[in-house]
Scaffold this motif. Structure first.
Motif, short mmCIF file in Angstrom:
data_model
loop_
_atom_site.label_atom_id
_atom_site.label_comp_id
_atom_site.label_asym_id
_atom_site.label_seq_id
_atom_site.Cartn_x
_atom_site.Cartn_y
_atom_site.Cartn_z
N GLY A 1 47.10 -7.07 -3.13
CA GLY A 1 47.54 -8.05 -4.12
C GLY A 1 46.77 -7.93 -5.43
O GLY A 1 45.72 -7.31 -5.52
N LEU A 2 47.33 -8.56 -6.46
CA LEU A 2 46.73 -8.58 -7.79
C LEU A 2 46.81 -9.98 -8.36
O LEU A 2 47.85 -10.65 -8.24
CB LEU A 2 47.49 -7.61 -8.72
N VAL A 3 45.74 -10.45 -9.00
CA VAL A 3 45.71 -11.72 -9.71
C VAL A 3 45.35 -11.45 -11.16
O VAL A 3 44.38 -10.74 -11.44
CB VAL A 3 44.70 -12.70 -9.07
N THR B 1 28.03 -2.59 -6.54
CA THR B 1 27.84 -3.04 -5.16
C THR B 1 28.38 -4.44 -4.96
O THR B 1 28.62 -4.86 -3.82
CB THR B 1 26.36 -3.01 -4.77
N ASP B 2 28.58 -5.18 -6.06
CA ASP B 2 29.12 -6.54 -5.96
C ASP B 2 29.87 -6.87 -7.24
O ASP B 2 29.27 -6.97 -8.32
CB ASP B 2 28.01 -7.55 -5.71
N LEU B 3 31.19 -7.04 -7.12
CA LEU B 3 32.03 -7.36 -8.27
C LEU B 3 32.01 -8.84 -8.63
O LEU B 3 32.56 -9.24 -9.67
CB LEU B 3 33.48 -6.95 -7.98
N THR B 4 31.44 -9.70 -7.78
CA THR B 4 31.41 -11.13 -8.05
C THR B 4 30.29 -11.46 -9.03
O THR B 4 29.45 -10.61 -9.34
CB THR B 4 31.22 -11.94 -6.77
N PHE C 1 39.61 -6.49 -22.05
CA PHE C 1 40.04 -6.83 -20.70
C PHE C 1 38.99 -6.41 -19.69
O PHE C 1 38.09 -5.61 -20.00
CB PHE C 1 41.38 -6.17 -20.37
N VAL C 2 39.10 -6.96 -18.51
CA VAL C 2 38.32 -6.51 -17.36
C VAL C 2 39.28 -6.38 -16.18
O VAL C 2 40.16 -7.23 -15.99
CB VAL C 2 37.16 -7.48 -17.04
N ILE C 3 39.13 -5.29 -15.43
CA ILE C 3 39.91 -5.08 -14.21
C ILE C 3 38.92 -4.80 -13.09
O ILE C 3 38.02 -3.97 -13.24
CB ILE C 3 40.89 -3.89 -14.35
N ARG C 4 39.08 -5.51 -11.97
CA ARG C 4 38.17 -5.33 -10.83
C ARG C 4 38.99 -4.89 -9.62
O ARG C 4 40.00 -5.51 -9.28
CB ARG C 4 37.41 -6.63 -10.54
N LEU C 5 38.51 -3.82 -8.98
CA LEU C 5 39.22 -3.20 -7.86
C LEU C 5 38.32 -3.19 -6.64
O LEU C 5 37.43 -2.34 -6.51
CB LEU C 5 39.60 -1.76 -8.24
N GLN D 1 36.77 -16.04 -6.36
CA GLN D 1 37.55 -16.60 -5.26
C GLN D 1 38.58 -15.59 -4.72
O GLN D 1 38.75 -15.46 -3.50
CB GLN D 1 38.27 -17.88 -5.71
N VAL D 2 39.25 -14.90 -5.62
CA VAL D 2 40.32 -13.99 -5.17
C VAL D 2 39.76 -12.64 -4.73
O VAL D 2 40.33 -11.99 -3.84
CB VAL D 2 41.42 -13.84 -6.24
N LEU D 3 38.66 -12.19 -5.36
CA LEU D 3 38.03 -10.95 -4.90
C LEU D 3 37.59 -11.08 -3.45
O LEU D 3 37.70 -10.13 -2.66
CB LEU D 3 36.83 -10.61 -5.78
N ALA D 4 37.09 -12.27 -3.09
CA ALA D 4 36.63 -12.49 -1.72
C ALA D 4 37.77 -12.38 -0.71
O ALA D 4 37.54 -12.11 0.47
CB ALA D 4 35.96 -13.86 -1.61
#
Length: 430
Positions: A115-117, A45-48, A104-108, A137-140
């Motif tokens: 975009g991808l960081v 429910t929250d990737l942050t 690794f970790v990948i968040r979608l 910061q970038v997920l937001a």
């Protein structure tokens, strides 16, 4: 350890043709990670960090000290997280009980902006180190995010590899490997590859950004680095750390003239004068450790069979003491090892570098300023924007030492990332 891959096209072909691991766990996404040996996905429910701290999908210890107290980070970004690892033989990363490197970790995020960081961690940390300062910061903003542990972690990373420089060279391959895989993952999950791909990183992670834009530009649209480590043929840390290690103990010894002379030696090595209040911390926790780890990686013969050097050995105590290390006088083989990991300034994509003016680990005079000149000398100045951040220390956790003089750099990173978005536009190959 991943075998050496001489050129980028070979790396890309290898990453794309290795059979993919099946995503396991709750199978919420069905996404496969190309080249991965193992991967597990979770719908969150929250990737942050607000959410992943609660669910165990981050490691708070991994980003300890990287944020200033009371820092508020974005939250409330639902989506899919994939954790896993690529094939590797080293076992220093113990996250999830896997005892396996190249994690690794990948968040979608559910609401993807296209975009991808991609990031590597600072220092000897692991894949979750950048979670509050980059991932949140970038997920937001709607970006997918991917991070790697660089293929080896901890204070004995120099044990990985067969010859001097191998462990650090693996860092670069692992970032490129993850970038290739993450693009394929977004293609599966969203039905298209990223329109832009940015590399981002702090300290050693910033060094990785620079290397990627020099050597694997076809993978990226641009990059942003923060207080980046800069290995050069002249020695980098191996020339700035020994003078500080020699002089620091004398700051409290002898008369005032002797103490002033010790202070002047540290400043002459490139350290900002107004960063003095940090020197005790860096002497105790950073300068000595990094000197020994980096030197052991590129010059293991300096102290014979001893691995990792002798902590805090006083100047003049005999052969093999890192306090007395003199890179210039070392054999040609050592200089060749450093050349392997050295940057050239020949970036091929837009890069923004932010540098704290009071950084006492990678001080601007010896790191940020040097790389800016290297870029200019390579004829790539139009691709580089270099920003000094007044009062910035190496990591934001250090601002507590003097809240009046030292300022967090995270707001400057966020602003610079926005500038990068406006500047580094999509190309035919992102």
């Amino acid at each position: 350890m991943l075998r050496h891959l001489a050129i980028a096209p070979l790396l890309l072909a290898t990453a794309l043709t290795v059979p993919a691991a099946t995503t396991q766990g709750d199978r919420c996404s069905g996404v496969r990670v190309p080249g991965a040996e193992y991967a597990v996905s979770s719908c969150l429910t929250d990737l942050t960090t607000t959410g992943t701290t609660r669910t165990g999908h981050t490691d708070k210890e991994d980003w300890k000290g990287l944020v200033a107290p009371d820092t508020v980070t974005p939250s409330g970004v639902p989506g899919v997280q994939i954790d896993g690892y690529f094939p590797d033989t080293s076992t220093t990363n113990t996250n999830h009980g896997w005892n396996h490197d190249s994690q690794f970790v990948i968040r979608l995020p559910k609401n993807w902006n296209g975009g991808l960081v991609v990031a590597g961690p600072p220092g000897t940390r692991e894949q979750y180190a950048n979670d509050p300062i980059i991932s949140d910061q970038v997920l937001a903003k709607g970006y997918a995010y991917a991070a790697t542990d660089k293929g080896n972690t901890g204070d004995e990373l120099y044990k990985d590899g067969d010859r001097p420089g191998d462990a650090i060279m693996e860092w670069h391959r692992r970032v490129a490997e993850l970038t290739v895989a993450a693009k394929k993952v977004t293609d599966q999950h969203y039905g298209r590859t990223p329109r832009v791909t940015y590399a981002a990183g702090l300290s050693a992670g910033g060094y990785l950004v620079r290397w990627q834009l020099e050597h694997y530009p076809e993978l990226y649209t641009g990059g942003i680095d923060w207080n980046a480590l800069t290995f050069t043929k002249e020695g980098s840390l191996l020339t700035t750390l020994p003078p500080a290690l020699r002089a620091f103990p004398r700051l409290t010894q002898g008369d005032q003239a002797a103490r002033d002379a010790a202070r002047d030696e540290i400043i002459a090595a490139g350290y900002p004068a107004d960063s003095e209040k940090q020197w005790g911390y860096h002497y105790a926790y950073q300068w000595d450790l990094l000197q020994r780890v980096v030197r052991e990686e590129v010059d293991p013969g300096y102290d014979g069979a001893t691995q990792g050097g002798t902590p805090f050995c006083p100047a003049g105590t005999g052969p093999g003491c890192d306090t007395d290390y003199d890179f210039a006088s070392r054999p040609r083989s050592v200089h060749r090892a450093v050349e392997r990991i050295s940057l050239t300034g020949k970036i091929q994509r837009p890069l923004i570098s932010i540098q704290g003016t009071l950084d006492a680990l990678t001080p601007p005079a010896a790191f940020g300023d040097v790389y800016d000149r290297m870029v200019a000398d390579a004829g790539r100045a139009p691709l580089h924007r270099y920003v000094h951040v007044p009062g910035g220390t190496h990591t934001d956790g250090l601002v507590v030492i003097d809240k009046e003089a030292y300022k967090p750099m995270l707001p400057s990173f966020v602003a610079a990332f926005g500038e990068l978005e406006a500047w580094a536009r999509p190309t035919t190959r992102s």
